[in-house]
Scaffold this motif. Sequence first.
Motif, PDB file in Angstrom:
ATOM      1  N   ALA A  76      -4.341  -1.721  -7.106  1.00 13.33           N
ATOM      2  CA  ALA A  76      -4.586  -3.138  -6.856  1.00 13.33           C
ATOM      3  C   ALA A  76      -4.757  -3.403  -5.362  1.00 13.33           C
ATOM      4  N   LEU A  77      -3.960  -2.749  -4.542  1.00 13.94           N
ATOM      5  CA  LEU A  77      -4.040  -2.962  -3.098  1.00 13.94           C
ATOM      6  C   LEU A  77      -5.184  -2.184  -2.444  1.00 13.94           C
ATOM      7  N   ALA A  78      -5.762  -1.221  -3.135  1.00 10.59           N
ATOM      8  CA  ALA A  78      -6.798  -0.365  -2.546  1.00 10.59           C
ATOM      9  C   ALA A  78      -8.028  -1.158  -2.105  1.00 10.59           C
ATOM     10  N   LYS A  83      -3.899  -6.159   3.716  1.00 12.05           N
ATOM     11  CA  LYS A  83      -2.655  -5.891   2.995  1.00 12.05           C
ATOM     12  C   LYS A  83      -1.566  -5.576   4.000  1.00 12.05           C
ATOM     13  N   ASP A  84      -0.341  -5.764   3.572  1.00 13.46           N
ATOM     14  CA  ASP A  84       0.813  -5.501   4.420  1.00 13.46           C
ATOM     15  C   ASP A  84       1.820  -4.743   3.567  1.00 13.46           C
ATOM     16  N   SER A  85       1.895  -3.480   3.707  1.00 14.60           N
ATOM     17  CA  SER A  85       2.717  -2.549   2.917  1.00 14.60           C
ATOM     18  C   SER A  85       2.494  -2.786   1.418  1.00 14.60           C
ATOM     19  N   ASP A  86       3.318  -3.579   0.772  1.00 16.76           N
ATOM     20  CA  ASP A  86       3.216  -3.766  -0.678  1.00 16.76           C
ATOM     21  C   ASP A  86       2.624  -5.118  -1.081  1.00 16.76           C
ATOM     22  N   TYR A  87       2.066  -5.889  -0.147  1.00 17.41           N
ATOM     23  CA  TYR A  87       1.630  -7.249  -0.459  1.00 17.41           C
ATOM     24  C   TYR A  87       0.200  -7.512   0.004  1.00 17.41           C
TER      25      TYR A  87
END
Length: 95
Positions: A76-78, A83-87
């Motif tokens: 999802a973050l790819a 993005k910021d680490s996990d968000y």
Amino acid sequence: MSTDIQTIRKLAHLARLEFNDEKEQDMLQDLNKILNWVDQLRELDTENVEPLVHMSEEVNVLRDDMAQNTVSHEQALANAPKKDSDYFRVPKVLE
């Protein structure tokens, strides 16, 4: 049954619509056509007609709603633009 231009203006005000003079006349004619059609429907004998609940006899077949992770957190973050680490990073909307 028919209506007048004042009724159109009141309805337009309630619906937050603005019409020029030509469009007001068009709306007046359209509304009068609708009201005349409703008057024609009132003349029909519907005494022995059952109320219609659904338009057809078909029944929707729905699958069970089961929670599952189809996309991993990393996937999802790819494609995230920021993005910021996990968000996900999004523009600030509140002061």
